[in-house]
Design an enzyme around this catalytic site. Structure first.
Site, PDB file in Angstrom:
ATOM      1  N   HIS A 226       0.804  -1.229   0.000  1.00 23.41           N
ATOM      2  CA  HIS A 226       0.000   0.000   0.000  1.00 23.41           C
ATOM      3  C   HIS A 226       0.831   1.271   0.000  1.00 23.41           C
ATOM      4  CE1 HIS A 226      -2.498   3.183   1.938  1.00 23.41           C
ATOM      5  NE2 HIS A 226      -3.369   2.745   1.064  1.00 23.41           N
ATOM      6  N   GLU A 265      -4.154  -4.511   9.109  1.00 24.27           N
ATOM      7  CA  GLU A 265      -4.369  -3.458   8.115  1.00 24.27           C
ATOM      8  C   GLU A 265      -3.340  -2.325   8.206  1.00 24.27           C
ATOM      9  OE1 GLU A 265      -8.428  -2.531   6.807  1.00 24.27           O
ATOM     10  OE2 GLU A 265      -9.084  -3.552   8.637  1.00 24.27           O
ATOM     11  N   HIS A 267      -1.184   0.581   6.949  1.00 23.45           N
ATOM     12  CA  HIS A 267      -1.313   1.502   5.815  1.00 23.45           C
ATOM     13  C   HIS A 267      -0.074   2.388   5.704  1.00 23.45           C
ATOM     14  CE1 HIS A 267      -5.298   0.486   4.415  1.00 23.45           C
ATOM     15  NE2 HIS A 267      -5.743   0.474   5.661  1.00 23.45           N
ATOM     16  N   GLU A 282      -4.562   0.399  10.726  1.00 27.76           N
ATOM     17  CA  GLU A 282      -5.951   0.836  10.862  1.00 27.76           C
ATOM     18  C   GLU A 282      -6.680   0.102  11.980  1.00 27.76           C
ATOM     19  OE1 GLU A 282      -9.640   2.035   7.879  1.00 27.76           O
ATOM     20  OE2 GLU A 282      -7.861   1.046   7.073  1.00 27.76           O
TER      21      GLU A 282
END
Length: 290
Positions: A226, A265, A267, A282
């Site tokens: 990401h 998650e 990021h 996240e």
């Protein structure tokens, strides 16, 4: 030389899903966006914390820090850019409705550049607060943006499978990625080249001065890289789907590290002045890798 991660330290910021963007300042402080609750957090090097709420509708996304210590962040939810200086004073720039600002960086001349993902434009805020725009191909969905060493800025064009190079005095130069469906997202200047991630194909890309694109396949093509940031010996990136952080050397050598089991998650990612790598997850925390 591949850096070795020997320890991780987790700092919980929220009980629910929230931390998204992260950027280290020269003074060792960290700026973190809380995309769902609508706030920006400053974590000082001595462990202090200060929250700056702006409202859940704002959806603060990506954050960068200027040379004067001012934090700049995009507000994807309400189409604004906000500057937050050392005193806590905020200055906000309203953009076109529905423009979807997302990526942001500070250029070599001190100007702030940002992407309008649904507006298909790159915006520039000069030090005198003048806002100007560069039009990009229709439907290209610009994502992240990064400053190069020669005064140029580079942005990923997520829906166009391309990267664009921008100079204030020239037309945009679009560079196609060889792999179809790459969906590039994060991008950074790595000292000798531009590096970017391909979230849909699980690859890291490199663009040198010759504008040739070299792609490096990651071990898991479904890891969904990401964000990416430069470090002393290569670049660090997040693997959103596998809860890992990766490092790629300038020769393309890849090393991956699992995050703590309570973290998911990942990021945003940044490298602090002391060399530590910080990740915004996240799931509710930031994680230090050292």
């Amino acid at each position: 030389m591949i850096p070795r991660v020997t320890s991780t330290a987790q700092t919980d910021l929220t009980e629910g899903a929230d931390p998204y963007g992260i950027c280290a300042a020269d003074d060792g402080a960290l700026w973190v966006t809380l995309v769902h609750s609508g706030a920006v957090v400053r974590l000082s090097a001595d462990g202090g914390r200060r929250d700056y709420p702006i409202g859940a509708q704002a959806r603060p996304s990506v954050v960068t820090v200027g040379r004067d210590g001012t934090a700049w962040f995009t507000r994807t939810g309400d189409d604004r850019i906000t500057a937050l200086d050392r005193t806590g004073a905020m200055t906000t720039f309203e953009l076109a409705s529905g423009s979807g600002p997302f990526g942001i960086c500070v250029g070599a001349d001190g100007a702030v550049w940002f992407t309008e993902s649904t507006g298909d434009r790159l915006g520039r805020i000069d030090p005198d607060a003048t806002v100007s725009y560069v039009a990009l191909p229709e439907g290209c969905f610009p994502a992240f943006v990064a400053a190069g060493a020669d005064g140029a800025v580079w942005a990923t064009l997520n829906h166009a499978d391309a990267v664009v190079r921008i100079l204030p005095s020239a037309d945009p130069e679009v560079i196609d990625i060889p792999t179809p469906g790459a969906a590039p997202v994060g991008i950074t200047w790595g000292g000798d080249a531009v590096w970017f991630v391909e979230i849909a194909t699980g690859r890291i890309g490199r663009i040198g001065d010759d504008r040739l694109v070299t792609e490096f396949a990651l071990p898991d093509p479904a890891c969904r890289p990401h964000a990416i940031t430069a470090g002393p010996d290569g670049c660090w990136f997040t693997e959103w789907a596998t809860d890992r952080v990766g490092h790629i050397g300038r020769d393309g050598t890849v090393e991956e590290y699992d995050l703590p089991s309570s973290v998911s998650e990942p990021h945003g990612i940044t490298v602090a002045p002391d060399g530590a790598v910080w990740v915004a997850a996240e799931s509710g925390s930031v994680v230090r890798l050292g």
